[in-house]
Write a protein that holds these residues in place. Structure first.
Motif, PDB file in Angstrom:
ATOM      1  N   GLN A 125      33.961  39.190  38.429  1.00  0.00           N
ATOM      2  CA  GLN A 125      33.235  37.956  38.722  1.00  0.00           C
ATOM      3  C   GLN A 125      33.937  36.752  38.120  1.00  0.00           C
ATOM      4  O   GLN A 125      34.022  35.694  38.752  1.00  0.00           O
ATOM      5  CB  GLN A 125      31.807  38.045  38.196  1.00  0.00           C
ATOM      6  CG  GLN A 125      30.936  39.016  38.971  1.00  0.00           C
ATOM      7  CD  GLN A 125      29.597  39.238  38.315  1.00  0.00           C
ATOM      8  OE1 GLN A 125      29.495  39.297  37.087  1.00  0.00           O
ATOM      9  NE2 GLN A 125      28.556  39.371  39.129  1.00  0.00           N
ATOM     10  N   TRP A 126      34.459  36.878  36.885  1.00  0.00           N
ATOM     11  CA  TRP A 126      35.205  35.778  36.267  1.00  0.00           C
ATOM     12  C   TRP A 126      36.449  35.469  37.098  1.00  0.00           C
ATOM     13  O   TRP A 126      36.796  34.305  37.302  1.00  0.00           O
ATOM     14  CB  TRP A 126      35.610  36.111  34.832  1.00  0.00           C
ATOM     15  CG  TRP A 126      34.514  35.965  33.827  1.00  0.00           C
ATOM     16  CD1 TRP A 126      33.975  36.948  33.057  1.00  0.00           C
ATOM     17  CD2 TRP A 126      33.821  34.769  33.453  1.00  0.00           C
ATOM     18  NE1 TRP A 126      32.998  36.432  32.244  1.00  0.00           N
ATOM     19  CE2 TRP A 126      32.885  35.094  32.455  1.00  0.00           C
ATOM     20  CE3 TRP A 126      33.903  33.442  33.873  1.00  0.00           C
ATOM     21  CZ2 TRP A 126      32.050  34.157  31.872  1.00  0.00           C
ATOM     22  CZ3 TRP A 126      33.061  32.504  33.282  1.00  0.00           C
ATOM     23  CH2 TRP A 126      32.148  32.862  32.307  1.00  0.00           C
ATOM     24  N   ASP A 127      37.130  36.521  37.576  1.00  0.00           N
ATOM     25  CA  ASP A 127      38.333  36.312  38.390  1.00  0.00           C
ATOM     26  C   ASP A 127      38.000  35.588  39.689  1.00  0.00           C
ATOM     27  O   ASP A 127      38.723  34.684  40.109  1.00  0.00           O
ATOM     28  CB  ASP A 127      39.020  37.645  38.688  1.00  0.00           C
ATOM     29  CG  ASP A 127      39.655  38.265  37.464  1.00  0.00           C
ATOM     30  OD1 ASP A 127      39.862  37.539  36.457  1.00  0.00           O
ATOM     31  OD2 ASP A 127      39.945  39.480  37.496  1.00  0.00           O
ATOM     32  N   ARG A 128      36.897  35.987  40.348  1.00  0.00           N
ATOM     33  CA  ARG A 128      36.473  35.315  41.590  1.00  0.00           C
ATOM     34  C   ARG A 128      36.119  33.860  41.333  1.00  0.00           C
ATOM     35  O   ARG A 128      36.475  32.977  42.115  1.00  0.00           O
ATOM     36  CB  ARG A 128      35.270  36.035  42.197  1.00  0.00           C
ATOM     37  CG  ARG A 128      35.620  37.052  43.248  1.00  0.00           C
ATOM     38  CD  ARG A 128      34.404  37.449  44.071  1.00  0.00           C
ATOM     39  NE  ARG A 128      33.262  37.818  43.259  1.00  0.00           N
ATOM     40  CZ  ARG A 128      32.960  39.050  42.874  1.00  0.00           C
ATOM     41  NH1 ARG A 128      33.722  40.047  43.220  1.00  0.00           N
ATOM     42  NH2 ARG A 128      31.893  39.285  42.150  1.00  0.00           N
ATOM     43  N   LEU A 129      35.426  33.604  40.237  1.00  0.00           N
ATOM     44  CA  LEU A 129      35.049  32.231  39.880  1.00  0.00           C
ATOM     45  C   LEU A 129      36.288  31.374  39.643  1.00  0.00           C
ATOM     46  O   LEU A 129      36.375  30.237  40.129  1.00  0.00           O
ATOM     47  CB  LEU A 129      34.158  32.244  38.640  1.00  0.00           C
ATOM     48  CG  LEU A 129      33.621  30.907  38.172  1.00  0.00           C
ATOM     49  CD1 LEU A 129      32.734  30.271  39.231  1.00  0.00           C
ATOM     50  CD2 LEU A 129      32.853  31.080  36.868  1.00  0.00           C
TER      51      LEU A 129
ATOM     52  N   GLN B 166      37.923  30.599  42.997  1.00  0.00           N
ATOM     53  CA  GLN B 166      37.177  29.575  43.737  1.00  0.00           C
ATOM     54  C   GLN B 166      37.462  28.193  43.164  1.00  0.00           C
ATOM     55  O   GLN B 166      37.611  27.225  43.913  1.00  0.00           O
ATOM     56  CB  GLN B 166      35.686  29.860  43.670  1.00  0.00           C
ATOM     57  CG  GLN B 166      35.247  31.037  44.487  1.00  0.00           C
ATOM     58  CD  GLN B 166      33.787  31.397  44.239  1.00  0.00           C
ATOM     59  OE1 GLN B 166      33.159  30.888  43.316  1.00  0.00           O
ATOM     60  NE2 GLN B 166      33.265  32.284  45.065  1.00  0.00           N
ATOM     61  N   GLN B 167      37.537  28.088  41.847  1.00  0.00           N
ATOM     62  CA  GLN B 167      37.813  26.801  41.220  1.00  0.00           C
ATOM     63  C   GLN B 167      39.222  26.328  41.550  1.00  0.00           C
ATOM     64  O   GLN B 167      39.438  25.149  41.791  1.00  0.00           O
ATOM     65  CB  GLN B 167      37.607  26.889  39.710  1.00  0.00           C
ATOM     66  CG  GLN B 167      36.161  27.031  39.338  1.00  0.00           C
ATOM     67  CD  GLN B 167      35.946  27.265  37.862  1.00  0.00           C
ATOM     68  OE1 GLN B 167      36.865  27.637  37.137  1.00  0.00           O
ATOM     69  NE2 GLN B 167      34.733  27.066  37.399  1.00  0.00           N
ATOM     70  N   ARG B 168      40.192  27.251  41.572  1.00  0.00           N
ATOM     71  CA  ARG B 168      41.561  26.868  41.950  1.00  0.00           C
ATOM     72  C   ARG B 168      41.616  26.433  43.405  1.00  0.00           C
ATOM     73  O   ARG B 168      42.320  25.486  43.758  1.00  0.00           O
ATOM     74  CB  ARG B 168      42.524  28.034  41.711  1.00  0.00           C
ATOM     75  CG  ARG B 168      42.949  28.199  40.282  1.00  0.00           C
ATOM     76  CD  ARG B 168      44.096  29.178  40.159  1.00  0.00           C
ATOM     77  NE  ARG B 168      43.701  30.534  40.511  1.00  0.00           N
ATOM     78  CZ  ARG B 168      43.207  31.425  39.654  1.00  0.00           C
ATOM     79  NH1 ARG B 168      43.044  31.101  38.396  1.00  0.00           N
ATOM     80  NH2 ARG B 168      42.889  32.628  40.060  1.00  0.00           N
ATOM     81  N   ALA B 169      40.857  27.097  44.268  1.00  0.00           N
ATOM     82  CA  ALA B 169      40.850  26.744  45.689  1.00  0.00           C
ATOM     83  C   ALA B 169      40.188  25.386  45.919  1.00  0.00           C
ATOM     84  O   ALA B 169      40.612  24.622  46.785  1.00  0.00           O
ATOM     85  CB  ALA B 169      40.123  27.820  46.493  1.00  0.00           C
TER      86      ALA B 169
END
Length: 89
Positions: free
Chosen positions: A64-68, A71-74
Motif C-alpha cells: 500500500q505504501w508503494d502504491r501511494l 500515485q504521488q509520483r504520477a
C-alpha cells in the motif's frame, strides 16, 4: 509578519528535506525490495495538515505504501503544471 513568513518557509524547507531523505533511504533499501514481504505492516508518523505540531500515525502494508508513492509520483507533474498555469504566465 516576517516571523510568520520565516516560520512557514522553514516548515517548507524541513518538509522538503524530510522527503528527500526518505527518498534517498528508500533508494538504498530498494536493492532488497524483492526479498521483502509486501504484506508487512509499516507505521509512519505523518504531519497533520491542520496543525504544525500535531502528528498522526498511519499504518499500511508495504504494498500500500508503494502504491501511494507511485500515485504521488504520477500526480506530481500534473500538480506542477497546474500551479504554473495559474501564476499569470
Amino acid at each position: 509578519m516576517r516571523l510568520v513568513l520565516a516560520g512557514s518557509g522553514l516548515a517548507v524547507f524541513l518538509a522538503t528535506a524530510a522527503i528527500a531523505s526518505a527518498q534517498q533511504s528508500s533508494g538504498q533499501r530498494g536493492q532488497n525490495a524483492t526479498e521483502r514481504d509486501p504484506n508487512e505492516v509499516i507505521c509512519r508518523r505523518m504531519r497533520d495538515s491542520s496543525s504544525l505540531a500535531r502528528r498522526t500515525r498511519q499504518c499500511l502494508t508495504r504494498a500500500q505504501w508503494d502504491r501511494l508513492a507511485e500515485q504521488q509520483r504520477a500526480n506530481s507533474p500534473a500538480m506542477t503544471a497546474m500551479s504554473g498555469s495559474q501564476s499569470g504566465q
